[in-house]
Scaffold this active site. Structure first.
Site, PDB file in Angstrom:
ATOM      1  N   LYS A 211      -2.148  -2.542  -3.092  1.00  0.00           N
ATOM      2  CA  LYS A 211      -2.755  -1.379  -2.442  1.00  0.00           C
ATOM      3  C   LYS A 211      -2.400  -1.315  -0.956  1.00  0.00           C
ATOM      4  O   LYS A 211      -1.991  -0.272  -0.436  1.00  0.00           O
ATOM      5  CB  LYS A 211      -4.280  -1.433  -2.638  1.00  0.00           C
ATOM      6  CG  LYS A 211      -5.086  -0.482  -1.813  1.00  0.00           C
ATOM      7  CD  LYS A 211      -4.773   0.960  -2.140  1.00  0.00           C
ATOM      8  CE  LYS A 211      -5.799   1.897  -1.517  1.00  0.00           C
ATOM      9  NZ  LYS A 211      -6.175   1.582  -0.152  1.00  0.00           N
ATOM     10  N   PRO A 228      -0.531   4.884  -3.156  1.00  0.00           N
ATOM     11  CA  PRO A 228      -1.640   3.926  -3.191  1.00  0.00           C
ATOM     12  C   PRO A 228      -2.653   4.308  -4.275  1.00  0.00           C
ATOM     13  O   PRO A 228      -3.081   5.449  -4.338  1.00  0.00           O
ATOM     14  CB  PRO A 228      -2.271   4.057  -1.802  1.00  0.00           C
ATOM     15  CG  PRO A 228      -1.243   4.739  -0.957  1.00  0.00           C
ATOM     16  CD  PRO A 228      -0.456   5.596  -1.874  1.00  0.00           C
TER      17      PRO A 228
END
Length: 269
Positions: A211, A228
């Site tokens: 992430k 993301p």
DNA sequence: CGCCAGGACGCCC
DNA sequence: GGGCGTCATGGC
């Protein structure tokens, strides 16, 4: 770009731009709303450059005390004004959900931030909430007078960073500083590397997982194909894209992600 | 008070 | 390679 110089300011007309939607949607953490009556004004920083900007009416902006050279060379790039977001949104509108998301918050722009600042900021962001992320970054900048370079932070340990009250992230920050200063990680190289290779390089830094790596690529290196995935985007994918994210938007998936992130968070609250 | 936050690590199987 | 407890701190 429709702008003119007035006294020491730049006056800009840009319909695909809104301060709240762009500066307060979780992509950057150093902008503060200092006025919100008939118009709205933000103060903030991009690495070590400061700006005060007002939205005086819909699509009308003042960049306070900014020269034309500074505007064209720095801020226009930061706010991605050289990209036509009308065109982008028109392309996105082929998809029903994306179309709704763009309509919901059409003033979002993807900020072209500094890669180092982004790396540090998104390491801090993990398992954290936005007000506290901002507080930690404030304390970091206050301590060094501006956002510190890796060189300025050379040799810091997690204990040295206790004043940040960043919890378990202190040791990650210390490792990021070391990776940059020893040359183990070179952000300029990563910025132009093939995306898979860039991901793997970033994840060599402690505390950088999928992430955070993706956020650094998207927000700090303007790799618009980076995407993301957090709990909110997982929800979007499960609910609206059971067969996968549309292929046509792949090159700008990260920008689409910004619209979707903002959309799903605000329609469900 | 408990739950959660724009997650990643270490250990387990 | 997937599942799960743990990690500091404080916002709400």
């Amino acid at each position: 770009m429709d702008y003119y110089v007035k006294n020491n300011d730049i006056i800009l007309s840009e319909k695909d731009f809104n301060l709240d939607e762009t500066l307060d949607c979780g992509q950057a953490f150093r902008w503060k709303k200092i006025q919100s009556d008939y118009n709205c004004t933000y103060e903030g920083s991009f690495f070590n450059d400061n700006l005060r900007i007002s939205e005086i009416s819909k699509g009308q902006f003042i960049f306070h005390n900014v020269s034309e050279d500074e505007f064209l060379g720095k801020w226009a790039d930061y706010f991605d004004f050289y990209t036509d977001y009308s065109q982008l949104k028109a392309e996105f509108s082929e998809d029903e959900t994306l179309s709704k998301a763009c309509e919901f918050a059409g003033g979002i722009r993807l900020l072209k931030q500094n890669s180092w600042e982004c790396l540090i900021s998104f390491i801090i962001s993990q398992n954290n909430n936005i007000p506290r992320i901002k507080g930690i970054i404030d304390r970091l900048c206050d301590n060094y007078g501006a956002f510190p370079t890796a060189e300025q932070m050379r040799g810091v340990t997690a204990d040295d960073l206790a004043f940040l009250r960043s919890g378990f992230r202190g040791k990650y920050l210390s490792d990021a500083v070391e990776c940059i200063n020893t040359g183990k990680i070179n952000l300029s190289d990563i910025a132009v590397a093939p995306i898979e290779q860039a991901r793997e390089e970033l994840k060599k830094i402690k505390g950088v997982g999928p992430k955070v790596a993706e956020c650094v690529l998207l927000f700090g290196m303007h790799r618009t194909e980076a995407f993301p995935v957090d709990v909110w985007i997982k929800r979007v994918l499960a609910e609206y894209y059971p067969n996968g994210f549309p292929e046509f938007a792949k090159d700008n998936a990260g920008i689409a992600q910004q619209y979707l992130f903002h959309y799903i968070r605000n329609i469900t609250e």
